[in-house]
Design a protein around this motif. Structure first.
Motif, PDB file in Angstrom:
ATOM      1  N   THR A 189       0.805  -1.219   0.000  1.00 24.09           N
ATOM      2  CA  THR A 189       0.000   0.000   0.000  1.00 24.09           C
ATOM      3  C   THR A 189       0.836   1.265   0.000  1.00 24.09           C
ATOM      4  O   THR A 189       0.537   2.225  -0.727  1.00 24.09           O
ATOM      5  CB  THR A 189      -0.897   0.003   1.263  1.00 24.09           C
ATOM      6  N   GLY A 190       1.839   1.308   0.852  1.00 22.05           N
ATOM      7  CA  GLY A 190       2.753   2.437   0.832  1.00 22.05           C
ATOM      8  C   GLY A 190       2.440   3.557   1.800  1.00 22.05           C
ATOM      9  O   GLY A 190       2.902   4.680   1.616  1.00 22.05           O
ATOM     10  N   ASN A 236       3.581   3.901   4.794  1.00 22.69           N
ATOM     11  CA  ASN A 236       4.845   4.313   5.422  1.00 22.69           C
ATOM     12  C   ASN A 236       5.708   5.096   4.442  1.00 22.69           C
ATOM     13  O   ASN A 236       6.398   6.043   4.828  1.00 22.69           O
ATOM     14  CB  ASN A 236       5.593   3.085   5.954  1.00 22.69           C
ATOM     15  N   PHE A 237       5.666   4.687   3.183  1.00 25.71           N
ATOM     16  CA  PHE A 237       6.370   5.451   2.141  1.00 25.71           C
ATOM     17  C   PHE A 237       5.862   6.895   2.128  1.00 25.71           C
ATOM     18  O   PHE A 237       6.650   7.846   2.109  1.00 25.71           O
ATOM     19  CB  PHE A 237       6.140   4.788   0.778  1.00 25.71           C
ATOM     20  N   VAL A 262       9.781  -0.840   3.862  1.00 27.03           N
ATOM     21  CA  VAL A 262       8.474  -0.408   4.371  1.00 27.03           C
ATOM     22  C   VAL A 262       7.410  -1.331   3.761  1.00 27.03           C
ATOM     23  O   VAL A 262       6.801  -1.005   2.762  1.00 27.03           O
ATOM     24  CB  VAL A 262       8.200   1.080   4.046  1.00 27.03           C
ATOM     25  N   GLY A 263       7.264  -2.492   4.388  1.00 22.51           N
ATOM     26  CA  GLY A 263       6.311  -3.457   3.846  1.00 22.51           C
ATOM     27  C   GLY A 263       6.901  -4.256   2.699  1.00 22.51           C
ATOM     28  O   GLY A 263       6.223  -4.559   1.726  1.00 22.51           O
ATOM     29  N   ILE A 270      10.375  -2.063   9.140  1.00 27.43           N
ATOM     30  CA  ILE A 270       9.318  -1.821  10.129  1.00 27.43           C
ATOM     31  C   ILE A 270       8.391  -3.022  10.151  1.00 27.43           C
ATOM     32  O   ILE A 270       8.017  -3.554   9.096  1.00 27.43           O
ATOM     33  CB  ILE A 270       8.563  -0.503   9.873  1.00 27.43           C
ATOM     34  N   HIS A 271       8.046  -3.436  11.374  1.00 30.64           N
ATOM     35  CA  HIS A 271       7.250  -4.663  11.546  1.00 30.64           C
ATOM     36  C   HIS A 271       6.080  -4.373  12.492  1.00 30.64           C
ATOM     37  O   HIS A 271       6.268  -3.716  13.523  1.00 30.64           O
ATOM     38  CB  HIS A 271       8.148  -5.765  12.115  1.00 30.64           C
ATOM     39  N   GLN A 303      -0.533   1.244  12.616  1.00 33.16           N
ATOM     40  CA  GLN A 303       0.093   2.038  11.548  1.00 33.16           C
ATOM     41  C   GLN A 303       0.226   3.511  11.921  1.00 33.16           C
ATOM     42  O   GLN A 303       1.176   4.174  11.499  1.00 33.16           O
ATOM     43  CB  GLN A 303      -0.683   1.861  10.252  1.00 33.16           C
ATOM     44  N   GLU A 325       3.394   3.405  13.467  1.00 32.55           N
ATOM     45  CA  GLU A 325       4.465   3.113  12.496  1.00 32.55           C
ATOM     46  C   GLU A 325       4.915   4.387  11.794  1.00 32.55           C
ATOM     47  O   GLU A 325       6.114   4.640  11.639  1.00 32.55           O
ATOM     48  CB  GLU A 325       3.976   2.120  11.442  1.00 32.55           C
TER      49      GLU A 325
END
Ligand code: GRF
Length: 227
Positions: free
Chosen positions: A41-42, A44-45, A117-118, A138-139, A201, A204
């Protein structure tokens, strides 16, 4: 009896490493050059890219590598004019050759630190050795609890009352490296995986930026010391 709890109270339980409160100097003259790797999905990006654009993070995304042609993350990169490169793992017969291609792209883009990131692929020594102690992930759990996939479902199945997320250095074994930052969130009796994931999230997006900020500061200080 299940007590409905407001989403906002997730912050009440946010526990972070004391280092988060250390003074971070924002020096945008030499931004940390990042290579991001993502499969999905992105969000975190987006959090990282927006923090950079809003001058909250002295870093620069040199390149996004994504492995899934359907990954929505690529649209976020295109909207922001960030170079994105699709490397479909299905076109590689061995993990090592796939990772070698990743290394070649990251090095050509002059990447200093790699941020997963995923990224839903196991890594090999080819990638780890090319960026020693310079890859973070990241987890969505409080490691070392619930490494691997389905971390959120595992946490719910175990009936944990507190979950969270972890930023850690990447090692060969999945989700096993030294922990840099964690944040905790409560788990409510009526949580679904999607609901808990949303709460995690939120944290995150905060701690991944914090981790990169600390790394950027460390990097800046190291560069000052090198004559
Ligand atoms: C995150 O929950 C991260 O912890 C896990 O994969 C998810 C990626 O989410 N490794 P997004 O693509 O950044 O929204």
């Amino acid at each position: 009896m299940s007590i409905p709890a407001p989403e906002a109270s997730a912050m009440d339980l946010a526990l972070v490493s004391p280092i988060e409160h250390a003074q971070i100097t924002l020096d945008e003259r030499s931004p940390l050059k990042l290579g991001l790797m993502a499969s999905g999905t992105g969000s975190n990006f987006v959090a990282i890219a927006d923090a950079i654009a809003q001058h909250r993070l002295a870093a620069q995304i040199q390149l996004l590598i994504y492995n899934n042609p359907e990954a929505p993350v690529v649209e976020h990169a295109q909207e922001r004019n960030i170079p994105a490169h699709l490397l479909n793992h299905r076109h590689f017969s061995q993990r090592e050759t796939f990772d070698q291609e990743i290394v070649t792209l990251l090095q050509a883009a002059d990447v200093e630190w790699v941020v997963m990131v995923g990224w839903m692929r196991r890594v090999t020594p080819v990638l780890i050795d090319a960026f020693p102690d310079r890859i973070i992930n990241i987890h969505p759990s409080l490691l070392p609890s619930f490494p691997g996939i389905r971390a959120i479902e595992q946490a719910l199945d175990h009936g944990v009352k507190i979950s969270g997320c972890t930023v850690h250095l990447v090692r060969l074994e999945v989700d096993s490296g030294p922990i840099l930052i964690q944040a905790a969130v409560p788990v409510y009796p009526d949580d679904t995986p999607a609901r808990l994931h949303r709460r995690i999230q939120t944290q995150e997006h905060r701690i991944i930026i914090q981790a990169i900020a600390q790394i950027a500061e460390h990097h800046r200080l190291q560069n000052l010391l090198i004559p």
